[in-house]
Motif scaffolding. Structure first.
Motif, short mmCIF file in Angstrom:
data_model
loop_
_atom_site.label_atom_id
_atom_site.label_comp_id
_atom_site.label_asym_id
_atom_site.label_seq_id
_atom_site.Cartn_x
_atom_site.Cartn_y
_atom_site.Cartn_z
N HIS A 77 -7.54 0.08 32.26
CA HIS A 77 -6.94 -1.17 32.85
C HIS A 77 -5.30 -1.29 32.59
O HIS A 77 -5.05 -1.02 31.43
CB HIS A 77 -7.90 -2.24 32.44
CG HIS A 77 -9.24 -2.31 33.14
ND1 HIS A 77 -9.81 -3.34 33.04
CD2 HIS A 77 -9.63 -1.50 33.82
CE1 HIS A 77 -11.09 -3.08 33.83
NE2 HIS A 77 -11.03 -2.06 34.18
N ALA A 78 -4.72 -2.25 33.29
CA ALA A 78 -3.41 -2.67 33.06
C ALA A 78 -3.77 -3.94 32.19
O ALA A 78 -3.96 -5.10 32.58
CB ALA A 78 -2.55 -3.12 34.53
N VAL A 79 -3.30 -3.56 31.03
CA VAL A 79 -3.27 -4.78 29.96
C VAL A 79 -2.11 -4.95 29.45
O VAL A 79 -1.24 -4.13 29.02
CB VAL A 79 -4.25 -4.07 28.88
CG1 VAL A 79 -4.40 -5.37 27.77
CG2 VAL A 79 -5.64 -3.84 29.22
N GLU A 80 -1.54 -6.32 29.14
CA GLU A 80 -0.33 -6.62 28.70
C GLU A 80 -0.58 -7.67 27.36
O GLU A 80 -1.46 -8.56 27.58
CB GLU A 80 0.47 -7.36 29.93
CG GLU A 80 1.73 -8.07 29.60
CD GLU A 80 2.32 -8.73 30.69
OE1 GLU A 80 3.38 -9.19 30.70
OE2 GLU A 80 1.56 -8.95 31.80
N VAL A 81 0.41 -7.62 26.49
CA VAL A 81 0.21 -8.64 25.46
C VAL A 81 1.53 -9.56 25.61
O VAL A 81 2.58 -8.98 25.50
CB VAL A 81 0.22 -7.82 24.21
CG1 VAL A 81 0.37 -8.96 22.91
CG2 VAL A 81 -0.96 -6.86 24.06
N VAL A 82 1.26 -10.81 25.79
CA VAL A 82 2.15 -11.68 25.94
C VAL A 82 2.53 -12.16 24.50
O VAL A 82 1.55 -13.17 24.09
CB VAL A 82 2.13 -12.73 26.93
CG1 VAL A 82 3.28 -13.82 27.06
CG2 VAL A 82 1.63 -12.18 28.27
N HIS A 83 3.72 -12.30 23.87
CA HIS A 83 3.95 -12.71 22.68
C HIS A 83 4.65 -14.07 22.57
O HIS A 83 5.61 -14.19 23.46
CB HIS A 83 4.87 -11.76 22.09
CG HIS A 83 4.18 -10.36 21.56
ND1 HIS A 83 3.46 -10.22 20.44
CD2 HIS A 83 4.19 -9.25 22.24
CE1 HIS A 83 2.99 -9.00 20.39
NE2 HIS A 83 3.41 -8.42 21.65
N THR A 121 -3.41 -11.39 25.25
CA THR A 121 -3.98 -10.50 26.02
C THR A 121 -4.23 -10.48 26.95
O THR A 121 -5.25 -11.35 27.36
CB THR A 121 -5.01 -9.35 25.05
OG1 THR A 121 -4.50 -9.14 23.69
CG2 THR A 121 -5.05 -8.12 25.47
N VAL A 122 -3.71 -10.01 28.10
CA VAL A 122 -4.14 -10.57 29.79
C VAL A 122 -4.40 -8.79 30.28
O VAL A 122 -3.68 -7.91 30.23
CB VAL A 122 -2.93 -11.04 30.32
CG1 VAL A 122 -3.49 -11.16 31.89
CG2 VAL A 122 -2.40 -12.30 29.62
N CYS A 123 -5.72 -8.96 30.88
CA CYS A 123 -6.04 -7.60 31.73
C CYS A 123 -6.05 -8.05 33.13
O CYS A 123 -6.59 -8.79 33.82
CB CYS A 123 -7.37 -7.20 31.28
SG CYS A 123 -7.86 -5.69 32.36
N HIS A 124 -4.99 -7.35 33.67
CA HIS A 124 -4.70 -7.63 35.12
C HIS A 124 -5.90 -7.14 36.28
O HIS A 124 -5.76 -7.54 37.28
CB HIS A 124 -3.13 -7.11 35.73
CG HIS A 124 -2.32 -7.57 34.93
ND1 HIS A 124 -1.62 -8.80 35.01
CD2 HIS A 124 -1.58 -7.32 33.63
CE1 HIS A 124 -0.53 -9.16 34.39
NE2 HIS A 124 -0.61 -8.15 33.48
N ASP A 125 -6.49 -6.08 35.55
CA ASP A 125 -7.65 -5.75 36.35
C ASP A 125 -8.58 -6.59 36.38
O ASP A 125 -9.40 -6.99 37.33
CB ASP A 125 -7.79 -4.14 36.07
CG ASP A 125 -7.02 -3.21 36.48
OD1 ASP A 125 -6.58 -3.12 37.60
OD2 ASP A 125 -6.55 -2.53 35.62
#
Length: 76
Positions: free
Chosen positions: A23-29, A36-40
Motif C-alpha cells: 500500500h501507498a503509506v505516508e508519514v506526515v510529521h 501515518t496515512v494509507c492512501h489505499d
C-alpha cells in the motif's frame, strides 16, 4: 509522495477488495508527533509519537506486500 499517490488514484480504479501492493503509506510529521496515512485503505493512525508512526507505516507496507485484507493499525 503525495503527487505520486494522487496520480496513482487518478489512473487506477480499484474495487474495495483490490489494492496495489504494498500500500501507498505516508508519514506526515508535525513536530515530535506524526500521522501515518494509507492512501489505499483511506485510513490514518491519528497523532502518534514520530517513531511509532514510522514503525506503523513500515509494518503496514510489509503486511500489504501480499495480503489484501490488511488494514492500517497497530503493529502486531
Amino acid at each position: 509522495a503525495c503527487t505520486a499517490a494522487a496520480a496513482h488514484r487518478r489512473d487506477h480504479h480499484h474495487t474495495a477488495a483490490e489494492t496495489c501492493h504494498p500500500h501507498a503509506v505516508e508519514v506526515v510529521h508535525l513536530g515530535h508527533r506524526a500521522v501515518t496515512v494509507c492512501h489505499d485503505c483511506e485510513a490514518d493512525s491519528g497523532f502518534l509519537p514520530e517513531r511509532e508512526a514510522e514503525a506503523m507505516a513500515h509494518a503496514h507496507r510489509v503486511q500489504t506486500s501480499g495480503d489484501v485484507s490488511a488494514r492500517l493499525g497497530p503493529a502486531a
